[in-house]
Enzyme design. Structure first.
Site, PDB file in Angstrom:
ATOM      1  N   ASN A 138      55.665  -3.518  34.409  1.00 43.97           N
ATOM      2  CA  ASN A 138      54.489  -2.647  34.431  1.00 43.97           C
ATOM      3  C   ASN A 138      53.311  -3.403  33.831  1.00 43.97           C
ATOM      4  O   ASN A 138      53.011  -4.494  34.340  1.00 43.97           O
ATOM      5  CB  ASN A 138      54.741  -1.236  33.898  1.00 43.97           C
ATOM      6  CG  ASN A 138      55.348  -1.095  32.534  1.00 43.97           C
ATOM      7  OD1 ASN A 138      56.504  -1.425  32.332  1.00 43.97           O
ATOM      8  ND2 ASN A 138      54.606  -0.562  31.587  1.00 43.97           N
ATOM      9  N   ASP A 139      52.619  -2.893  32.860  1.00 42.90           N
ATOM     10  CA  ASP A 139      51.307  -3.412  32.449  1.00 42.90           C
ATOM     11  C   ASP A 139      51.228  -4.930  32.228  1.00 42.90           C
ATOM     12  O   ASP A 139      52.134  -5.520  31.646  1.00 42.90           O
ATOM     13  CB  ASP A 139      50.899  -2.801  31.100  1.00 42.90           C
ATOM     14  CG  ASP A 139      51.191  -1.331  30.996  1.00 42.90           C
ATOM     15  OD1 ASP A 139      51.604  -0.719  31.968  1.00 42.90           O
ATOM     16  OD2 ASP A 139      51.001  -0.799  29.881  1.00 42.90           O
ATOM     17  N   ASP A 177      49.000   0.417  22.379  1.00 45.34           N
ATOM     18  CA  ASP A 177      48.292  -0.525  23.251  1.00 45.34           C
ATOM     19  C   ASP A 177      47.058  -1.146  22.595  1.00 45.34           C
ATOM     20  O   ASP A 177      45.932  -1.013  23.093  1.00 45.34           O
ATOM     21  CB  ASP A 177      47.915   0.162  24.586  1.00 45.34           C
ATOM     22  CG  ASP A 177      49.119   0.830  25.236  1.00 45.34           C
ATOM     23  OD1 ASP A 177      50.255   0.389  24.968  1.00 45.34           O
ATOM     24  OD2 ASP A 177      48.930   1.800  25.993  1.00 45.34           O
ATOM     25  N   GLU A 222      45.660   5.667  27.607  1.00 44.90           N
ATOM     26  CA  GLU A 222      46.485   4.506  27.239  1.00 44.90           C
ATOM     27  C   GLU A 222      45.696   3.228  27.505  1.00 44.90           C
ATOM     28  O   GLU A 222      44.662   3.247  28.164  1.00 44.90           O
ATOM     29  CB  GLU A 222      47.755   4.432  28.102  1.00 44.90           C
ATOM     30  CG  GLU A 222      48.639   5.656  28.080  1.00 44.90           C
ATOM     31  CD  GLU A 222      49.875   5.494  28.961  1.00 44.90           C
ATOM     32  OE1 GLU A 222      50.974   5.570  28.417  1.00 44.90           O
ATOM     33  OE2 GLU A 222      49.749   5.292  30.188  1.00 44.90           O
TER      34      GLU A 222
HETATM   35  C1  FRU Z   1      51.246   2.209  30.310  1.00 48.04           C
HETATM   36  C2  FRU Z   1      52.283   2.241  29.200  1.00 48.04           C
HETATM   37  C3  FRU Z   1      51.690   1.813  27.864  1.00 48.04           C
HETATM   38  C4  FRU Z   1      52.879   1.340  27.106  1.00 48.04           C
HETATM   39  C5  FRU Z   1      53.704   0.700  28.180  1.00 48.04           C
HETATM   40  C6  FRU Z   1      55.188   0.797  28.000  1.00 48.04           C
HETATM   41  O1  FRU Z   1      51.796   2.004  31.560  1.00 48.04           O
HETATM   42  O2  FRU Z   1      52.829   3.541  29.105  1.00 48.04           O
HETATM   43  O3  FRU Z   1      50.975   2.865  27.229  1.00 48.04           O
HETATM   44  O4  FRU Z   1      52.552   0.455  26.083  1.00 48.04           O
HETATM   45  O5  FRU Z   1      53.340   1.325  29.401  1.00 48.04           O
HETATM   46  O6  FRU Z   1      55.887   0.091  28.960  1.00 48.04           O
END
Ligand code: FRU
Length: 499
Positions: free
Chosen positions: A44-45, A173, A225
Site C-alpha cells: 500500500n502507501d 503517518d 491519514e
Molecule cells: C493508509 C494507511 C496509513 C497507515 C498504513 C498502514 O493507507 O492506513 O494510515 O499508516 O496505511 O498500512
C-alpha cells in the site's frame, strides 16, 4: 450416522475447497510496466521518499509474506530515472516481541545532514526514518524513529522509542521536513478520527514539541491519514511561497481520495487560504491515495508518489502499485492558487530515448463522428501507452481516446463532453468524471495507460483522474474518436513503453 458421514466429508472437503478458492491465478497481463509494483505480495502507501546522491529511494508499506495486507514492513526499491526500479530487501521489518508485535506503518525519511540525532558514524550523515509503530495488541499507535548508516538499506530502531506518544489507538503517518530558516525539524502527523493533523518541532528528531493543530476543514466525512506539509513556490517564482497541506481522506462522490489545502505556515500554525467549507481535491478517481512528496530533492523541486488502491480485483503474485511520480506545481488561477500536477519531468529523458518505432506523432487531424485506429499489429498494441494530445473542441459532443479496445471496438473510453465540460473514464458501466473547462479553447489530455492503471492529466494537470482497469486478453486496440460532430486533434505524441 448420516450426519456423521456428512460432517466427516465436510471436514475433509472444506479445506480443499477453501484452498482451491485461494489458489491465486497469475495475472501478468495486468502487471504495470512503467509504474512501480513489488515483485510479489502486497503493497500500500509509499513511505520515506527520499532522493540521495542521484538515487530515488522508494520505501513502501509491504507484507513480505502474503499477497494481502498484514505484517506491515517497509519494502524498498531505488531508481535513477523514476522508471526502472531496483528491488531491494525489506528495509524495516515488523518487530515481533514476546508480548508485542509492532507493525511498521507509514512515515517518512530524512537525511540528518548535521547529525542532529547523533546517530551518524564516522562523520557521515545518517538517514532517519520516522514511522508509526502500530501495536495491535496494545491498540496503540505512536511515532518511532530508526537510523541507517548504510545508505538506507538497513535500519536500527532507536532504543528510546516512542518519540511521540499521545496514548491513542489512531495517531499516525508522520511526515518530517527540515526547516532551514528555523534550523529545526517539522513533523506533520494525523489524528485520523478527529479529522485533524498536528504539527510538532524538534532539534534532534528525538524530542518533539507540539506546535499546533489544524483540522475540521475541507472534507471531514472520512478519516484523515498520510498528511504532508510542504513549502512550494507559486507560479515558479521562488520569492512567492505557499504551503501545501495534503491529506488522504474522501472526495465528493464518496470515493476514497486525497484533498489539499494551500495556506501559510508561520513556523507554528497553518492558516488555510480558502473558506473552511471549501474542499479541494488532488485526484478525482477512486484509486489515488496516500501520496507523499519526496524529501531532499534539488532545486526546490517537489515530486510525489501515490498508491493506486487495488481493491476492485485481485492480481497475482503482487497486489498494489504506485502512481507515476508527479511534479507538484502551485499556479495562480481565477479561482485562486491551485495545485497542478505533471508526470515528473525527470521521465522526459526516458521518453526521448525510446526508438522511433515506439514513438508516434500526429498533427492537425480532423476527426468526424468516428473512431480512427492509431495502432497496428506490431505497434502500440501493448496497453502501455503514454499519450499527450491537444484538441480544439468543435461540433462533437464527445471526443477523446478508446484504449484497451476489443475487436468489436468496445473498450475503456477516455472522453471529454463539451456540453457538461467534463472529462470521464468509462469502463463498462463504471463512469468516473470530473468537471474541467477548456483553457483558451483547448483540451490537453495526458493519458498514462499501463496495463491496469490509467492516469489522466487535463490541461497541464489542472485536474487529474486516476483509476484501475482490467482489460481482457486481446483487448489492446487504441483509437481517437469524435461523436456527433467533429473535433480537431491539434497534436498527438504517444510513446509505447512496453519493454
Ligand atoms: C493508509 C494507511 C496509513 C497507515 C498504513 C498502514 O493507507 O492506513 O494510515 O499508516 O496505511 O498500512
Amino acid at each position: 450416522m448420516k450426519k456423521k458421514i456428512f460432517s466427516m466429508l465436510l471436514a475433509g472437503l472444506l479445506p480443499c475447497l477453501l484452498h482451491a478458492q485461494e489458489t491465486p491465478v497469475p495475472t501478468p497481463q495486468w502487471r504495470p510496466v512503467y509504474h512501480f509494483s513489488p515483485p510479489k505480495n502486497w503493497t500500500n502507501d509509499p513511505n520515506g521518499l527520499i532522493y540521495l546522491d542521484g538515487v530515488y529511494h522508494l520505501y513502501y508499506q509491504h507484507n513480505p509474506f502474503e499477497n494481502k495486507w498484514g505484517h506491515m514492513s517497509w519494502g524498498h526499491a531505488t531508481s535513477k530515472d523514476l522508471l526502472h526500479w531496483q528491488h531491494l530487501p525489506v528495509a524495516i521489518p515488523e518487530i515481533v516481541g514476546k508480548d508485542t508485535t509492532t507493525w511498521i506503518f507509514s512515515g517518512s525519511a530524512v537525511l540528518d545532514a548535521h547529525n542532529s540525532s547523533g546517530f551518524g558514524r564516522n562523520g557521515k550523515a545518517p538517514i532517519i526514518a520516522i514511522y508509526t509503530a502500530d501495536q495491535p495488541k496494545q491498540q496503540k499507535e505512536s511515532q518511532f524513529i530508526a537510523y541507517s548508516n548504510d545508505g538506507g538499506l538497513t535500519y536500527t530502531n532507536y532504543a528510546g522509542n516512542p518519540v511521540v506518544d499521545i496514548h491513542k489507538k489512531d495517531f499516525r503517518d508522520p511526515s518530517v521536513i527540515w526547516l532551514e530558516d528555523q534550523h529545526k525539524w517539522l513533523m506533520t502527523v494525523a489524528v485520523p478520527f478527529e479529522h485533524k493533523v498536528q504539527f510538532y518541532s524538534s532539534a534532534n528528531l528525538k524530542d518533539w514539541e507540539l506546535l499546533s493543530e489544524f483540522g475540521g476543514q475541507g472534507d471531514t466525512r472520512k478519516i484523515w491519514e498520510c498528511p504532508s506539509l510542504t513549502p512550494i513556490s507559486v507560479d515558479g517564482n521562488p520569492a512567492k511561497k505557499k504551503w501545501l497541506l495534503m491529506v488522504s481522506s474522501g472526495n465528493p462522490d464518496g470515493a476514497t481520495g486525497m484533498q489539499y489545502f494551500t495556506g501559510n505556515f508561520d513556523g507554528k500554525t497553518f492558516t488555510n487560504d480558502n473558506p473552511a467549507d471549501k474542499p479541494l481535491f488532488v485526484d478525482y478517481g477512486k484509486t489515488f491515495y496516500a501520496a507523499i512528496p519526496y524529501n531532499h530533492l534539488p532545486e526546490n523541486r517537489q515530486t510525489m508518489i501515490g498508491w493506486l488502491m487495488p481493491f476492485e480485483k485481485a492480481t497475482s503474485p503482487w497486489r498494489g502499485q504506485m502512481s507515476i511520480p508527479r511534479d507538484l506545481l502551485l499556479k495562480t488561477t481565477p479561482a485562486g492558487i491551485r495545485l497542478f500536477q505533471q508526470p515528473s519531468a525527470v521521465l522526459d529523458a526516458s521518453l526521448d530515448k525510446l526508438p522511433a518505432a515506439k514513438k508516434m506523432t500526429r498533427k492537425a487531424m480532423t476527426i468526424n463522428s468516428k473512431a480512427v485506429p492509431l495502432n497496428g499489429k506490431r505497434y502500440f498494441n501493448t496497453n502501455t501507452n503514454w499519450i499527450d494530445a491537444t484538441f480544439t473542441p468543435g461540433t462533437a459532443s464527445d471526443f477523446g481516446f478508446r484504449i484497451a479496445q476489443q475487436k468489436d471496438g468496445n473498450g475503456v473510453v477516455i472522453g471529454y463532453n463539451t456540453q457538461r465540460e467534463e472529462l470521464y473514464i468509462k469502463d463498462g458501466n463504471d463512469v468516473q468524471r470530473m468537471s474541467v473547462a477548456a483553457t483558451g479553447n483547448k483540451i490537453r489530455m495526458q493519458v498514462l495507460f499501463d496495463r491496469s492503471s490509467v492516469e489522466v492529466f487535463v490541461n497541464d494537470g489542472e485536474k487529474v483522474l486516476t483509476t484501475l482497469v482490467f482489460p481482457g486478453n486481446d483487448a489492446s486496440g487504441f483509437s481517437v474518436f469524435a461523436e456527433n460532430g467533429s473535433v480537431q486533434l491539434d497534436t498527438l505524441k504517444a510513446w509505447d513503453l512496453d519493454k
